[in-house]
Write a protein that holds these residues in place. Structure first.
Motif, PDB file in Angstrom:
ATOM      1  N   PHE A 188      52.407 108.466  22.398  1.00 22.93           N
ATOM      2  CA  PHE A 188      52.857 109.126  21.105  1.00 22.93           C
ATOM      3  C   PHE A 188      51.555 109.880  20.402  1.00 22.93           C
ATOM      4  O   PHE A 188      50.325 109.147  20.513  1.00 22.93           O
ATOM      5  CB  PHE A 188      53.392 108.297  20.076  1.00 22.93           C
ATOM      6  CG  PHE A 188      54.579 107.569  20.546  1.00 22.93           C
ATOM      7  CD1 PHE A 188      55.630 108.342  20.960  1.00 22.93           C
ATOM      8  CD2 PHE A 188      54.742 106.153  20.672  1.00 22.93           C
ATOM      9  CE1 PHE A 188      56.867 108.102  21.521  1.00 22.93           C
ATOM     10  CE2 PHE A 188      55.781 105.527  20.833  1.00 22.93           C
ATOM     11  CZ  PHE A 188      57.061 106.357  21.434  1.00 22.93           C
ATOM     12  N   ASP A 189      51.576 111.089  19.820  1.00 21.78           N
ATOM     13  CA  ASP A 189      50.541 111.561  19.054  1.00 21.78           C
ATOM     14  C   ASP A 189      51.468 111.998  17.690  1.00 21.78           C
ATOM     15  O   ASP A 189      51.494 113.217  17.524  1.00 21.78           O
ATOM     16  CB  ASP A 189      50.031 112.525  19.673  1.00 21.78           C
ATOM     17  CG  ASP A 189      48.548 113.052  18.821  1.00 21.78           C
ATOM     18  OD1 ASP A 189      48.356 112.574  17.889  1.00 21.78           O
ATOM     19  OD2 ASP A 189      48.077 114.299  19.168  1.00 21.78           O
ATOM     20  N   HIS A 190      51.774 111.022  16.968  1.00 24.81           N
ATOM     21  CA  HIS A 190      52.712 111.376  15.780  1.00 24.81           C
ATOM     22  C   HIS A 190      52.006 110.728  14.534  1.00 24.81           C
ATOM     23  O   HIS A 190      51.484 109.705  14.531  1.00 24.81           O
ATOM     24  CB  HIS A 190      54.273 110.826  15.997  1.00 24.81           C
ATOM     25  CG  HIS A 190      55.095 111.215  15.267  1.00 24.81           C
ATOM     26  ND1 HIS A 190      55.234 110.817  13.907  1.00 24.81           N
ATOM     27  CD2 HIS A 190      56.056 112.362  15.201  1.00 24.81           C
ATOM     28  CE1 HIS A 190      56.319 111.400  13.412  1.00 24.81           C
ATOM     29  NE2 HIS A 190      56.698 112.265  14.154  1.00 24.81           N
ATOM     30  N   ARG A 195      48.467 104.940  16.398  1.00 26.11           N
ATOM     31  CA  ARG A 195      47.883 105.836  17.522  1.00 26.11           C
ATOM     32  C   ARG A 195      47.173 104.968  18.464  1.00 26.11           C
ATOM     33  O   ARG A 195      46.310 104.015  17.943  1.00 26.11           O
ATOM     34  CB  ARG A 195      47.083 106.874  17.100  1.00 26.11           C
ATOM     35  CG  ARG A 195      46.472 107.659  18.083  1.00 26.11           C
ATOM     36  CD  ARG A 195      47.323 108.808  18.634  1.00 26.11           C
ATOM     37  NE  ARG A 195      46.517 109.737  19.592  1.00 26.11           N
ATOM     38  CZ  ARG A 195      47.003 109.216  20.999  1.00 26.11           C
ATOM     39  NH1 ARG A 195      47.691 108.492  21.591  1.00 26.11           N
ATOM     40  NH2 ARG A 195      46.475 110.417  21.973  1.00 26.11           N
ATOM     41  N   PHE A 197      44.329 104.432  21.106  1.00 26.64           N
ATOM     42  CA  PHE A 197      43.459 105.196  21.587  1.00 26.64           C
ATOM     43  C   PHE A 197      43.153 105.114  23.166  1.00 26.64           C
ATOM     44  O   PHE A 197      43.162 105.995  23.908  1.00 26.64           O
ATOM     45  CB  PHE A 197      42.133 104.927  20.926  1.00 26.64           C
ATOM     46  CG  PHE A 197      42.249 105.508  19.335  1.00 26.64           C
ATOM     47  CD1 PHE A 197      42.507 106.592  18.889  1.00 26.64           C
ATOM     48  CD2 PHE A 197      41.714 104.440  18.443  1.00 26.64           C
ATOM     49  CE1 PHE A 197      42.534 106.900  17.490  1.00 26.64           C
ATOM     50  CE2 PHE A 197      41.628 104.733  17.163  1.00 26.64           C
ATOM     51  CZ  PHE A 197      42.141 105.845  16.650  1.00 26.64           C
ATOM     52  N   MET A 212      43.382 100.560  18.862  1.00 25.80           N
ATOM     53  CA  MET A 212      44.173 101.597  18.158  1.00 25.80           C
ATOM     54  C   MET A 212      43.707 101.893  16.828  1.00 25.80           C
ATOM     55  O   MET A 212      42.774 101.508  16.216  1.00 25.80           O
ATOM     56  CB  MET A 212      45.565 101.066  18.203  1.00 25.80           C
ATOM     57  CG  MET A 212      45.754  99.767  17.264  1.00 25.80           C
ATOM     58  SD  MET A 212      47.486  98.933  17.582  1.00 25.80           S
ATOM     59  CE  MET A 212      46.899  98.063  19.138  1.00 25.80           C
ATOM     60  N   GLN A 213      44.497 102.908  16.211  1.00 29.09           N
ATOM     61  CA  GLN A 213      44.103 103.145  14.646  1.00 29.09           C
ATOM     62  C   GLN A 213      44.281 102.071  13.813  1.00 29.09           C
ATOM     63  O   GLN A 213      45.104 101.260  13.809  1.00 29.09           O
ATOM     64  CB  GLN A 213      45.181 104.344  14.677  1.00 29.09           C
ATOM     65  CG  GLN A 213      45.234 104.654  13.123  1.00 29.09           C
ATOM     66  CD  GLN A 213      46.219 105.757  12.588  1.00 29.09           C
ATOM     67  OE1 GLN A 213      47.188 105.821  13.490  1.00 29.09           O
ATOM     68  NE2 GLN A 213      46.358 106.359  11.699  1.00 29.09           N
ATOM     69  N   LYS A 316      53.542 104.011   8.923  1.00 25.30           N
ATOM     70  CA  LYS A 316      53.376 104.181  10.557  1.00 25.30           C
ATOM     71  C   LYS A 316      53.892 103.022  11.273  1.00 25.30           C
ATOM     72  O   LYS A 316      53.653 101.883  10.993  1.00 25.30           O
ATOM     73  CB  LYS A 316      51.790 104.185  10.829  1.00 25.30           C
ATOM     74  CG  LYS A 316      50.994 105.388  10.157  1.00 25.30           C
ATOM     75  CD  LYS A 316      49.512 105.584  10.482  1.00 25.30           C
ATOM     76  CE  LYS A 316      48.951 106.636   9.516  1.00 25.30           C
ATOM     77  NZ  LYS A 316      49.206 107.723  10.321  1.00 25.30           N
TER      78      LYS A 316
END
Length: 729
Positions: A188-190, A195, A197, A212-213, A316
């Protein structure tokens, strides 16, 4: 005291005393309450006593406790969680309990013991590698400087860390072995999905690093806690978006993060009523689910704790640990029955209780949407929509009770019918009731449909268009036959125009020439030809609108072609009607010249102008009637369920421009009537003056309808237009 208070007190008393000498002594710790609550307390006391006995070196079996109170605990009603407790304690001392053994001891649990054993084996495969080490703040592991511990699970630790090479903050998940979450999330890039990484596997320590984010604003579970501390009926400080920001800011402060100074999103949230904020949150999560489902990944565990919030409070979706990928090159289908019981769909719970009830393959995208519906209801009302009928005795009993609760009516929400956002809240409630339908087929088709419906809650004026109050006249019209409504709107102006045209021609043109009998004969021939043809055309052209309306009433998706034909109906009817009147304006003078060579040109001009005026009436007023009917009744009805029309912008532009053309036609009618009045003998001018005044009144009505239609399409564009930028991202 409630059940939790009793449980806490009983367990504390037993913990202070230590394990009992004889299992029968446990009954002294069970107060004299109702049967279900006493059973639940006894089961939990047995678990604690088994655990304390194991620490003392004695493994007690479930059978040791069955004589304590046979009416509360017997071989036929042993809960699955008690079996799990015994299996775990035996494993801790080196034994290898098998599901087959327990299937013989407790046949009623046979269907759930096999998947239970599979789960235990999966846990063992992770545990054998050892738990991840505790890392202190300030230490470095690989490329990451540990700043703070964020949380931990059974087999993983989560830290706030700085990735040194990239100079960015990340959420670092450290575990033994390698899970499937990275494969799911890395696709996913949403903006509404956390996200991932990358991941790293440290060979020397067998540690798996998933970074991750970092999302610092807490979770929706934190928001629910904040919400429950604020009563619904607090009139002095009603619920609003400030509650969401308060929760986020508390989490930012705890994580030592800065609260954004300038943010259009936060400004919108701060001034918005709570139902709209809930809908806004739902839209974002719907988008995330739609993206996941498009990648053939099902989340299976949508709940408040798995929806993280950014510093701007943007949701998210995270934690795809129990997700299932339908991609052929990915594994994980065997774990598809995971999730959180309180948010599960009926088919999901049924598959857990009884695998014959619902096959794993039936737990599809609607199950995720159902879980989201429970989440949003809880966020909206501060409690979940299901009323529990009894005390939950054990996990298995709780699952059965949760499944039964899904069949009961939803809890009655607390709403303010007089609030300015009442229409938005009404739409929100209807949306959630639909997505919480027991049957998956009765829910929304996908996340985009649900997001479109929730988006309507952000715009109360548009919400009134698409979802009018039940007792309003628009709601009443939407329940009427589209055949009847369309034919009345299309044909009545023709009938009125035909009557006026006949009376004028008879009294002002034919009577002075003593040709009344000729007009009667010709009118009969023309009317018996033109009017049946117009009627057949009206019925034929209405088919698409009828089909679209019927599909909408049956909660089926409306075909875009039918929707376009419905919106074109007024223009097509006006074109056909105007053509018929224009042709009759030419045909009548020719016929009368043929029958009477002395028929003078002024009479021909009068016939032509009167037909032209009636043609204008037959064009403008059916068009505006259908434009009003389509805009305020049938078009919103057709989109009420999906709230999606990919051609909306083009249709809105065409509708607006075409309305201006027909407004011009309506404006020309009084002018033509005035010209006809000037060319008419003085004896008939009163009749023509009345016609001119009627034309001017019609112009005012047409202008008003056009203005309202344009305004309505602009309001609908707030929800449907792909060019709309008003939605707070």
């Amino acid at each position: 005291m409630d059940a939790d208070d009793w449980l806490s007190e009983c367990l504390q008393r037993l913990a202070e005393q230590g394990c009992v000498s004889e299992p029968a002594e446990l009954l002294a710790y069970v107060p004299d309450l109702d049967h279900d609550l006493r059973r639940m307390l006894l089961v939990e006391l047995v678990k604690l006593d088994m655990a304390m006995s194991a620490e003392a070196g004695t493994i007690r079996r479930i059978e040791d406790y069955l004589a304590v109170a046979p009416d509360l605990l017997s071989p036929t009603n042993v809960p699955i969680d008690l079996v799990m407790e015994e299996m775990q304690l035996r494993r801790d001392v080196g034994e290898s309990p098998q599901a087959s053994e327990y299937q013989l001891r407790y046949p009623q649990l046979a269907t759930v013991l096999t998947p239970l054993e599979q789960s235990i084996n999966a846990i063992e495969s992770v545990e054998t590698q050892g738990a991840p080490p505790e890392i202190d703040a300030g230490e470095q592991i690989d490329d990451f400087l540990i700043l703070q511990k964020l949380g931990q699970g059974a087999f993983a630790q989560v830290y706030l860390a700085q990735q040194i090479s990239m100079r960015r903050l990340v959420a670092l998940k450290i575990s033994r072995g390698k899970g499937g979450e990275s494969q799911s999330l890395a696709q996913f890039d949403h903006p509404n999905i956390v996200r991932v990484f990358d991941q790293r596997l440290l060979d020397e320590s067998s540690l798996h690093l998933l970074y991750m984010q970092f999302v610092p604003g807490g979770t929706l579970a934190d928001v629910v806690k904040t919400l429950r501390s604020h009563p619904c009926d607090d009139g002095l400080n009603p619920r609003g978006g400030w509650l969401l920001l308060q929760s986020v800011d508390e989490q930012l402060l705890e994580a030592a993060q800065v609260v954004p100074d300038q943010s259009a999103t936060r400004d919108w949230i701060a001034t918005s009523p709570w139902p709209q904020v809930v809908a806004w949150v739902g839209i974002h999560v719907c988008r995330a689910l739609h993206e996941a489902h498009a990648q053939q990944i099902l989340h299976r565990d949508v709940k408040p704790a798995n929806v993280l919030l950014s510093a701007e409070a943007i949701p998210k979706l995270a934690d795809f640990n129990v997700s299932v990928s339908e991609s052929p090159d990915q594994a994980g289908k065997a774990a598809s029955l995971g999730g959180s019981l309180a948010y599960m769909s009926p088919e999901h719970i049924g598959a857990i209780i009884d695998k014959n009830h619902a096959d794993q393959a039936n737990i599809r995208e609607p199950a995720d949407l159902y879980s989201l519906g429970v989440l949003l209801w809880e966020l909206w009302q501060g409690q979940r929509p299901f009323q529990s009928g009894s005390v939950q005795l054990s996990w298995n009993d709780a699952a059965a009770e949760q499944l039964a609760s899904r069949q009961r009516p939803l809890a009655t929400p607390i709403v303010d019918e007089l609030a300015p956002h009442a229409a938005a809240e009404r739409v929100l409630e209807k949306t959630l009731r639909r997505v919480l339908s027991v049957e998956p087929s009765d829910r929304f088709g996908d996340g985009a449909e649900m997001a479109g419906r929730l988006r309507l809650s952000l715009y109360p004026q548009a919400a009134t268009l698409f979802d009018p109050p039940e007792k309003s006249w628009r709601a009443w019209l939407s329940r009427q036959s589209p055949w009847v409504m369309a034919c009345l709107v299309l044909l009545i102006p023709h009938a009125i125009a035909g009557g006026l045209n006949y009376q004028y021609n008879m009294n002002e043109v034919m009577k002075p020439l003593q040709l009344e009998h000729v007009l009667r004969s010709v009118s009969w021939i023309v009317n018996l030809t033109y009017f049946p043809f117009a009627t057949v055309c009206a019925i034929w052209m209405t088919r698409s609108m009828v089909r679209a309306v019927e599909n909408a009433r049956q909660d089926q998706r409306v075909d875009s072609r039918d929707l376009g034909n419905m919106l074109e109906l007024g223009n097509r009817a006006a074109t056909i009607g105007g053509s018929l009147w224009f042709s009759s304006g030419i045909l009548f003078p020719l016929v009368f010249h043929y029958l009477d060579p002395d028929f003078h040109w002024m009479a021909s001009l009068q016939l032509f102008l009167s037909s032209l005026i009636c043609g204008g009436i037959a064009m403008a007023y059916p068009y505006f009637g259908m434009a009003w009917l389509a805009t305020f009744v049938f078009y919103p009805l057709c989109l009420r369920n999906t709230m999606q029309d990919s051609d909306f912008d083009e249709r809105a532009t065409r509708f607006t421009n075409r309305g201006e053309v027909y407004t011009l036609i309506a404006a020309i009618l009084p002018l033509v009537g005035g010209a006809l009045m000037i060319s008419t003998p003085s004896s008939s001018r009163w009749f023509m003056l009345a016609a001119v005044l009627a034309g001017m009144l019609g112009l005012l009505v047409a202008t008003s309808i056009h203005h309202r239609v344009v305004k309505a399409w602009a309001q609908m564009g707030q929800v449907l237009s792909t060019q709309n930028s008003a939605f707070p991202e």
